[in-house]
Write an enzyme that holds these catalytic residues in place. Structure first.
Site: not given
Ligand code: DX5
Ligand code: ZN
Length: 229
Positions: A47, A149, A49
């Site tokens: 991920d 998402m 960000m």
């Molecule tokens: C959220 C991310 C996810 C997240 C998943 O922005 O894209 O990949 O980290 O974590 P859980 O499974 O804890 O929701």
């Molecule tokens: Zn993700």
């Protein structure tokens, strides 16, 4: 691995449980990867960000590139960044096998997905909970993977949003069998089966793996629940 080899590996190993490395122990990344390999994970989900597209900051291509030398697992980069086109080359160079960009990140989907495919990498398009499927319908032929998402992106540990279910069903009808349907956010033992029934075959899981004592059991349980009998 080539794009087609990655797609075929993902399709033949379905259901795929992809640990989200946002939730791992950053003080010991190589140990975490060893544990995930021992737990029979096939994919690592990164991920990315930028503190702009989402209100949180994680890691970038340098970390992914360093980890590339630790493992042969499939690297799936989820770019939650504004203007991914500007940084794409760095993620390609880092050795990602799949790169997913957000429809909402000011992209020209045909252009960036084609660029990813031309680099022999699996091309993915992600949509946020508020984005309807009809907005990305015309880009389906450019996608190897579509990521729905099921939380607003930015943080692990959030509650699953059921709005993802109908979107998965719609996408399942729109896409052919080779397109990987991924779901990300709040996926755990309580939620995974319904997303699988709705058509997902690739499940990103952070808390439901990393907040447990045994990654092997966590992945095995999720896989069993995602397997439609
Ligand atoms: C959220 C991310 C996810 C997240 C998943 O922005 O894209 O990949 O980290 O974590 P859980 O499974 O804890 O929701
Ligand atoms: Zn993700």
């Amino acid at each position: 691995m080539s794009r087609l080899a990655t797609i075929s590996k993902l399709n033949s190993s379905s259901p795929i449980i992809a640990p989200s490395m946002l939730k791992c122990d950053f003080s010991n990344l190589s140990r975490e990867i060893e544990l995930l390999e021992a737990a029979n994970a096939q994919v690592l989900h990164f991920d990315v960000m930028d503190g702009h597209f989402v209100p949180n900051l994680s890691y970038g291509p340098m970390v992914i590139e360093k980890l590339r030398s630790c493992t042969d697992l499939i690297f799936d980069a989820h770019l939650m960044i504004s203007d991914p086109d500007q940084y794409l080359d760095e993620y390609l160079k880092a050795g990602c096998d799949c790169i997913t960009v957000h429809y909402e990140a000011n992209v020209e989907p045909e252009k960036i997905l084609t660029k990813i495919r031309e680099a022999d990498v699996v091309a993915g398009l992600a949509i946020n909970p508020d984005t309807p499927v009809n907005q990305i319908e015309k880009f389906m032929s450019f996608c190897d993977l579509v990521l729905v998402m099921s939380v607003n992106p930015g943080f692990g540990g959030q509650k699953f949003m059921p709005v993802a279910l109908n979107k998965l069903k719609e996408l399942n009808k729109l896409t052919d069998d080779n397109v990987i349907l991924s779901v990300d956010g709040g996926i755990g033992t309580e939620t995974i089966a319904q997303t699988s029934k709705a058509g997902a075959d690739f499940f990103v899981a952070g808390s439901s793996i990393f907040d447990t004592d045994c990654y092997t059991d966590a992945i095995k349980n999720l896989e069993a629940l995602a397997t439609i009998s």
